[in-house]
Design a protein around this motif. Structure first.
Motif, short mmCIF file in Angstrom:
data_model
loop_
_atom_site.label_atom_id
_atom_site.label_comp_id
_atom_site.label_asym_id
_atom_site.label_seq_id
_atom_site.Cartn_x
_atom_site.Cartn_y
_atom_site.Cartn_z
N GLU A 90 -6.67 -15.17 -11.86
CA GLU A 90 -7.35 -14.90 -13.13
C GLU A 90 -6.39 -15.10 -14.31
O GLU A 90 -6.72 -15.76 -15.30
N ASN A 91 -5.18 -14.57 -14.19
CA ASN A 91 -4.25 -14.62 -15.33
C ASN A 91 -3.65 -16.01 -15.55
O ASN A 91 -3.06 -16.27 -16.61
N LEU A 92 -3.80 -16.89 -14.58
CA LEU A 92 -3.39 -18.29 -14.79
C LEU A 92 -4.60 -19.16 -15.14
O LEU A 92 -4.54 -20.40 -15.11
N GLY A 93 -5.71 -18.50 -15.46
CA GLY A 93 -6.89 -19.19 -16.00
C GLY A 93 -7.53 -20.16 -15.02
O GLY A 93 -8.12 -21.16 -15.43
N GLY A 94 -7.38 -19.90 -13.72
CA GLY A 94 -8.04 -20.77 -12.73
C GLY A 94 -7.26 -22.05 -12.46
O GLY A 94 -7.73 -22.91 -11.72
N GLU A 95 -6.06 -22.18 -13.04
CA GLU A 95 -5.25 -23.39 -12.80
C GLU A 95 -4.88 -23.50 -11.31
O GLU A 95 -4.67 -22.49 -10.64
N GLN A 96 -4.78 -24.73 -10.83
CA GLN A 96 -4.37 -24.95 -9.43
C GLN A 96 -3.09 -25.78 -9.38
O GLN A 96 -2.79 -26.53 -10.32
N PHE A 97 -2.34 -25.63 -8.29
CA PHE A 97 -0.98 -26.19 -8.21
C PHE A 97 -0.82 -27.02 -6.93
O PHE A 97 -1.46 -26.75 -5.92
N ASP A 98 0.12 -27.98 -7.00
CA ASP A 98 0.42 -28.79 -5.81
C ASP A 98 1.18 -27.97 -4.77
O ASP A 98 1.06 -28.23 -3.58
N VAL A 99 2.01 -27.04 -5.25
CA VAL A 99 2.81 -26.22 -4.33
C VAL A 99 2.73 -24.75 -4.76
O VAL A 99 2.93 -24.43 -5.94
N VAL A 100 2.43 -23.87 -3.81
CA VAL A 100 2.57 -22.42 -4.01
C VAL A 100 3.76 -22.00 -3.16
O VAL A 100 3.83 -22.33 -1.97
N TYR A 101 4.70 -21.29 -3.79
CA TYR A 101 6.02 -21.06 -3.20
C TYR A 101 6.34 -19.56 -3.25
O TYR A 101 6.20 -18.93 -4.31
N VAL A 102 6.71 -18.99 -2.11
CA VAL A 102 7.01 -17.54 -2.03
C VAL A 102 8.26 -17.38 -1.18
O VAL A 102 8.35 -17.97 -0.09
N THR A 103 9.22 -16.61 -1.66
CA THR A 103 10.45 -16.47 -0.87
C THR A 103 10.88 -15.02 -0.69
O THR A 103 10.28 -14.10 -1.24
N ILE A 104 11.95 -14.91 0.00
CA ILE A 104 12.52 -13.67 0.53
C ILE A 104 12.37 -12.44 -0.39
O ILE A 104 12.66 -12.49 -1.56
N GLY A 105 11.92 -11.36 0.24
CA GLY A 105 11.82 -10.09 -0.47
C GLY A 105 10.54 -9.96 -1.28
O GLY A 105 10.51 -9.18 -2.23
N SER A 106 9.49 -10.68 -0.92
CA SER A 106 8.24 -10.62 -1.69
C SER A 106 7.15 -9.81 -0.99
O SER A 106 6.56 -8.91 -1.58
N LEU A 107 6.88 -10.11 0.28
CA LEU A 107 5.69 -9.54 0.93
C LEU A 107 5.79 -8.02 1.12
O LEU A 107 4.77 -7.33 1.15
N CYS A 108 6.99 -7.50 1.23
CA CYS A 108 7.15 -6.05 1.50
C CYS A 108 6.67 -5.19 0.32
O CYS A 108 6.52 -3.98 0.47
#
Ligand SMILES: C[S@@+](CC[C@H](N)C(=O)[O-])C[C@H]1O[C@@H](n2cnc3c(N)ncnc32)[C@H](O)[C@@H]1O
Length: 274
Positions: free
Chosen positions: A119-137
């Motif tokens: 919602e806060n990115l206004g529905g924009e879509q990206f070629d790559v979504v990237y998530v790294t260490i220390g995020s999911l917890c």
């Protein structure tokens, strides 16, 4: 079972305050070495490029970007990048860093809870979504997170995740005794009271934080159920920080299991497409 919304809001607020406090400590720490980083101008890690490939002219969003070092490294590989984090202090520091690095024309940083990023990115879509260490917890539930990942991906887009292996989060800090649940339990977080952070440097004013574990199958299935097709899942027997006292640092700066110890998964990499 979900806890009441009040409990959840209170925990996320505590986490945001805790992360706000960490930002100025981290930007001045040897661990993140901002001065050295500006001088060396690194691009993304080779193991990431090997999976994600050429990003010239592509768009990339990092969820939970902290103060933007990893996000900005992708600009040097040719991407236009967006970083999202719920800490206003992190977003301010990331924006400053992008200017100091001369990368502000191809980057932007947006303050948002990860669950509201679509919602806060206004529905924009990206070629790559990237998530790294220390995020999911830091996330109480993965299913709504996976929904956001899928929403943010352009058709044919790639998702990359490099994280601490959830098996290791069940151990006490000695890395010997089992202490915590392995499976996701939104209403029963691990409660941490610590006025220090994982870098060198000062004390945080808001010491309480809440963390949640998610099993490997919960991570994988949440993404499959949102239509992602996983093409790579690697469990690593090395890690990038001194998670347990018995790990040994090697010449490459990685932390290895000593010879003769049982080999366990310490981190994992996942790559998927939609
Ligand atoms: C350890 S950093 C991960 C980034 C990067 N891998 C690093 O090590 O610098 C964790 C980040 O998650 C952010 N965070 C935690 N919970 C969040 C949430 N619910 N929504 C958005 N960001 C969140 C924190 O503000 C912090 O910047």
């Amino acid at each position: 079972m979900l806890g009441s919304l009040g409990d959840m809001d209170r925990r996320l607020k505590a986490n945001r305050e805790n992360w706000n406090d960490r930002v100025s400590i981290h930007t001045q720490s040897d661990f993140y070495d901002v001065e050295g980083w500006l001088r060396r101008s690194p691009g993304p890690a080779p193991r990431e490029v090997a999976l994600i490939g050429d990003v010239k002219g592509k768009t990339l969003v990092q969820l939970q970007c902290h103060f933007g070092q990893e996000t900005l490294q992708w600009v040097r590989a040719g991407a236009r990048v967006t970083g999202v984090d719920f800490s206003p202090a992190a977003i301010e520091a990331a924006t400053e860093l992008s200017k100091s690095a001369g990368l502000d024309d191809r980057s932007r940083f947006v303050c948002s809870n990860v669950y509201d990023a679509g919602e806060n990115l206004g529905g924009e879509q990206f070629d790559v979504v990237y998530v790294t260490i220390g995020s999911l917890c830091w996330l109480p539930e993965l299913r709504p997170w996976a929904k956001v990942v899928a929403e943010l991906l352009a058709p044919g887009g790639q998702f990359y995740l490099f994280e601490v292996h959830p098996f290791t989060n069940s151990f006490d800090s000695d890395g010997v005794h089992l202490l915590y649940d392995y499976f996701e339990e939104p209403s029963a977080p691990q409660i941490w009271d610590s006025d220090t952070t994982y870098t060198d440097g000062g004390a945080v004013a808001h010491p309480r934080s809440y963390q949640w574990n998610h099993s490997l199958s919960e991570i994988v299935q949440s993404l499959i159920d949102e239509g992602l097709r996983i093409d790579t899942l690697i469990e690593h027997d090395w890690t990038v920080f001194q998670q347990f006292p018995w790990l040994e640092k090697d010449g490459e700066g990685l932390f290895q299991i000593p010879l003769g110890y049982p080999r366990l998964p310490l981190m994992f990499t996942l790559h998927a497409r939609i």
